[in-house]
Design a protein around this motif. Sequence first.
Motif, short mmCIF file in Angstrom:
data_model
loop_
_atom_site.label_atom_id
_atom_site.label_comp_id
_atom_site.label_asym_id
_atom_site.label_seq_id
_atom_site.Cartn_x
_atom_site.Cartn_y
_atom_site.Cartn_z
N ALA A 289 0.83 -0.99 0.00
CA ALA A 289 0.15 0.01 0.09
C ALA A 289 0.84 1.30 -0.12
CB ALA A 289 -0.97 -0.07 1.19
N SER A 290 2.04 1.29 0.73
CA SER A 290 3.01 2.45 0.72
C SER A 290 3.61 2.52 -0.66
CB SER A 290 4.02 2.31 1.67
OG SER A 290 4.80 0.98 1.62
N ASN A 291 3.53 1.51 -1.54
CA ASN A 291 4.22 1.79 -2.72
C ASN A 291 3.41 1.73 -3.91
OD1 ASN A 291 7.44 0.85 -2.45
ND2 ASN A 291 6.31 -0.19 -0.69
N VAL A 292 2.12 1.51 -3.99
CA VAL A 292 1.38 1.82 -5.15
C VAL A 292 0.00 2.61 -4.87
CG1 VAL A 292 1.92 -0.49 -6.08
CG2 VAL A 292 0.00 -0.31 -4.62
N SER A 293 -0.63 3.10 -5.83
CA SER A 293 -1.77 3.73 -5.53
C SER A 293 -3.33 3.26 -5.97
CB SER A 293 -1.76 5.18 -6.32
OG SER A 293 -1.45 4.90 -7.61
N THR A 294 -3.03 1.82 -6.66
CA THR A 294 -4.14 1.26 -7.02
C THR A 294 -4.53 0.71 -5.81
OG1 THR A 294 -2.62 0.53 -8.90
CG2 THR A 294 -4.48 -0.81 -8.42
N PRO A 295 -6.01 0.31 -5.80
CA PRO A 295 -7.05 -0.29 -4.95
C PRO A 295 -6.36 -1.77 -4.54
CG PRO A 295 -8.15 0.85 -6.57
CD PRO A 295 -6.90 0.82 -6.98
N ILE A 296 -5.89 -2.02 -3.36
CA ILE A 296 -5.65 -3.28 -2.94
C ILE A 296 -6.56 -4.13 -2.15
CG2 ILE A 296 -3.88 -4.64 -1.56
CD1 ILE A 296 -2.04 -1.99 -1.84
N VAL A 297 -6.98 -5.15 -2.76
CA VAL A 297 -8.02 -5.81 -2.30
C VAL A 297 -7.49 -7.03 -1.39
CG1 VAL A 297 -10.08 -7.35 -2.54
CG2 VAL A 297 -9.72 -5.48 -3.95
N TYR A 298 -7.62 -6.89 0.11
CA TYR A 298 -7.24 -7.94 1.15
C TYR A 298 -8.28 -8.91 1.20
CZ TYR A 298 -4.84 -9.93 5.19
OH TYR A 298 -4.23 -10.70 5.99
N PRO A 299 -7.90 -10.04 0.90
CA PRO A 299 -9.01 -11.17 0.57
C PRO A 299 -9.27 -12.23 1.75
CG PRO A 299 -7.02 -11.93 -0.49
CD PRO A 299 -6.51 -10.56 0.08
N VAL A 300 -8.45 -12.01 2.85
CA VAL A 300 -8.69 -12.89 3.97
C VAL A 300 -8.83 -11.96 5.16
CG1 VAL A 300 -7.41 -14.83 3.19
CG2 VAL A 300 -6.18 -12.93 4.36
#
Length: 502
Positions: free
Chosen positions: A247-258
Amino acid sequence: MSKIAQKLNMQTKDLIRLNPDVVNEPKPNTFIVVPENKLNNFKNKVEANEEDITDISLDTEITLDSLNVNNELTDDLKKMFVIYEVQKGDTFYSLTNLYDVSKEQLLVLNPELKEGLKEGMSLKIKRISKVVNADEFMYLDYIKPRQEIKAALLLPFRANKFEADTLELKDIFAKNATLVNIATDFYLGAEIAVDSLRSRGVAVELNVYDTGNRRSNQFNSIITQENLNKNDVIIGPLYSEEVKTLASNVSTPIVYPVYSDDQVNFYASNIIKTSPDKKVFREELERYIKENLIVGNVIIVSDEKASSILTANKMKASLLSGAFISNVHVLSPTEGFIQKDRFLEVLQPNTNNWVVIATDKNIVVSDVINSLISLPEETTAKVFTFNKGRVYDNVDNRKLAKLGFTFVSDDFDDTSSLASRVFNKQFKRKNNTLPSYYATKGFDITFDILMRLASGKDLKKTFDEGVSQRVDTRFDYRDSNTENRGLYIVQYNPDLTLTRLK
């Protein structure tokens, strides 16, 4: 718009949300967007009314009796309550046993019963549990023509540990069962989701990365060497510390799946949590009890830990704010045990006793179940929990069913649903087996996110547009825009089946 919404039996704000370009009144001979099944229900209602009118002959004398002015009121009540017409020979005892309600509850809902039961009376027995599936709250799937999506899937396959010439496939899964099965099953489910979107005309490019071992250089290499920002969304990784780093390296949405206990420490705005935090489970159970316990007594059982007692006391304060709840007790173990006599001191005869287990300690849970399974005839209890952990796997399901065991869950497997049958069929056709829990999660999470992106809108904007229901999972991001709060209330039935109450 309000008049149109009323005709369609939906809320005005939801109709306006579907038609943001309609500022004031819709102009004549223009088109607006409405939910398809709302429109069909309206058409069917109009057609039914036309048939009723044509069936009345011209010489029929129409009176108030023939129109039955009470029908509309009764129909409205049937949507809110179980309605029963008193038959000859009915008694309070027979009704309370038939519907599992108390005499006090019947009197609260039907004050006229103070004068006794009378044949032909229409009684409100109990409030119908509300299942939140109203169309005005549901996200309406929409695919923008010629839509293209790039998605990255980051999972710990750890493929570099396995060499085909030294290990058989079955050994790979036997020695690394938990993690390898989670990663591969999730991927197989996600694959079905991608196939489904592609079959609908969406061009999906799925970039799959193996994040390797925990705290290895493999994950860091992916971040530094791959342009992950080229993706519209990133699903994964599974480890919470890797999610924070990503998250600190990209601006793309990150979906945490668990789910992870550490997810409460996710502060980056581009992290989307698909599993609700544990406090949301408790809040959902509190809401359900306040909405559905009209008359009754609540007992909350904690363990000795200060954090557990604090949680129980917070729940007590919340429940006491409910309109109909006046008695809430908190029981904690003495020397590790809760004697049955302590339950009998707070359980009340001839009324609802709802017992909430707010601990996952084996001994305490076993004490509660065994104490409540054999109570005096006039005293009954129903058991709830907001944290159904593995401890309940050690409890006889017949005991749980006898106590109407009810719990909060982030998934519900309705094998009879169309979505479930279609997914199971597709998965079995492709993989020669039925999907596991993680395979279904892989499908639900991937399909939901990609379907929302297929609308051509910003992902978080789609979160404001409603709740989505996939195979086993409900997604509701409306309150936070970063955390799914979609949960179910599930009850054990006497025949050991499960019913979704909400």
